[in-house]
Design a protein around this motif. Structure first.
Motif, short mmCIF file in Angstrom:
data_model
loop_
_atom_site.label_atom_id
_atom_site.label_comp_id
_atom_site.label_asym_id
_atom_site.label_seq_id
_atom_site.Cartn_x
_atom_site.Cartn_y
_atom_site.Cartn_z
N LEU A 223 12.65 -7.38 -37.40
CA LEU A 223 12.09 -6.49 -35.98
C LEU A 223 12.01 -5.23 -36.13
O LEU A 223 11.11 -4.54 -35.74
N ILE A 224 12.95 -4.64 -36.66
CA ILE A 224 13.13 -3.21 -37.12
C ILE A 224 11.96 -3.09 -37.86
O ILE A 224 11.14 -1.75 -37.89
N LEU A 225 12.01 -3.60 -39.14
CA LEU A 225 10.84 -3.06 -39.90
C LEU A 225 9.56 -3.30 -39.51
O LEU A 225 8.69 -2.73 -40.00
N ARG A 226 9.25 -4.49 -38.61
CA ARG A 226 7.98 -4.66 -38.14
C ARG A 226 7.58 -3.51 -37.24
O ARG A 226 6.54 -3.16 -37.20
N ALA A 227 8.72 -2.82 -36.40
CA ALA A 227 8.29 -1.84 -35.56
C ALA A 227 7.92 -0.49 -36.36
O ALA A 227 7.02 0.16 -36.08
N VAL A 228 8.72 -0.47 -37.34
CA VAL A 228 8.52 0.73 -38.09
C VAL A 228 7.11 0.67 -38.90
O VAL A 228 6.25 1.59 -39.03
N LEU A 229 6.86 -0.40 -39.55
CA LEU A 229 5.60 -0.54 -40.27
C LEU A 229 4.40 -0.77 -39.25
O LEU A 229 3.34 -0.99 -39.30
#
Length: 121
Positions: free
Chosen positions: A115-121
């Motif tokens: 979820l963090i990676l999805r929000a950042v990218l």
């Protein structure tokens, strides 16, 4: 019972708390508290990071034993005594025999990372 014996007993109670999660006799609030306790015990993330001098280890020394003791008090004595006996052989030489109990925690942290990676990218 001295402090070392109490610490050993609390360490031995972690698998019993996990097993008590499945008991129908365990009240719902004890199950919620037990889930939080087991997840916190297995989680690689601490409330206070360990690199902070002195304070970093306070959660391991104070918070986790307090959560375990509180959870044990919420579970009916007869139920917990039965699961304490059943959990006797679960940890051999301080290592869990059933390592796959940690899989839900690993999956939880992988989902958080995703979820963090999805929000950042």
């Amino acid at each position: 019972m001295n402090l070392k014996d109490k610490a050993r007993q609390l360490k031995a109670d972690i698998p019993a708390v996990f097993l008590a999660l499945k008991a129908p006799e365990t009240p719902w609030y004890a199950k919620v508290l037990a889930t939080v306790t087991v997840c916190y015990a297995l989680s690689p993330v601490d409330l206070i990071p360990d690199f902070i001098p002195v304070l970093g280890y306070l959660d391991d020394v104070i918070l986790l034993p307090a959560l375990i003791a509180l959870t044990v008090r919420c579970i009916p004595r007869e139920t917990f005594a039965a699961y304490r006996e059943q959990a006797q052989g679960m940890w051999a030489d301080g290592k869990p025999k059933r390592w796959y109990y940690a899989l839900p925690v690993v999956v939880f942290w992988l989902v958080i990372l995703w979820l963090i990676l999805r929000a950042v990218l």
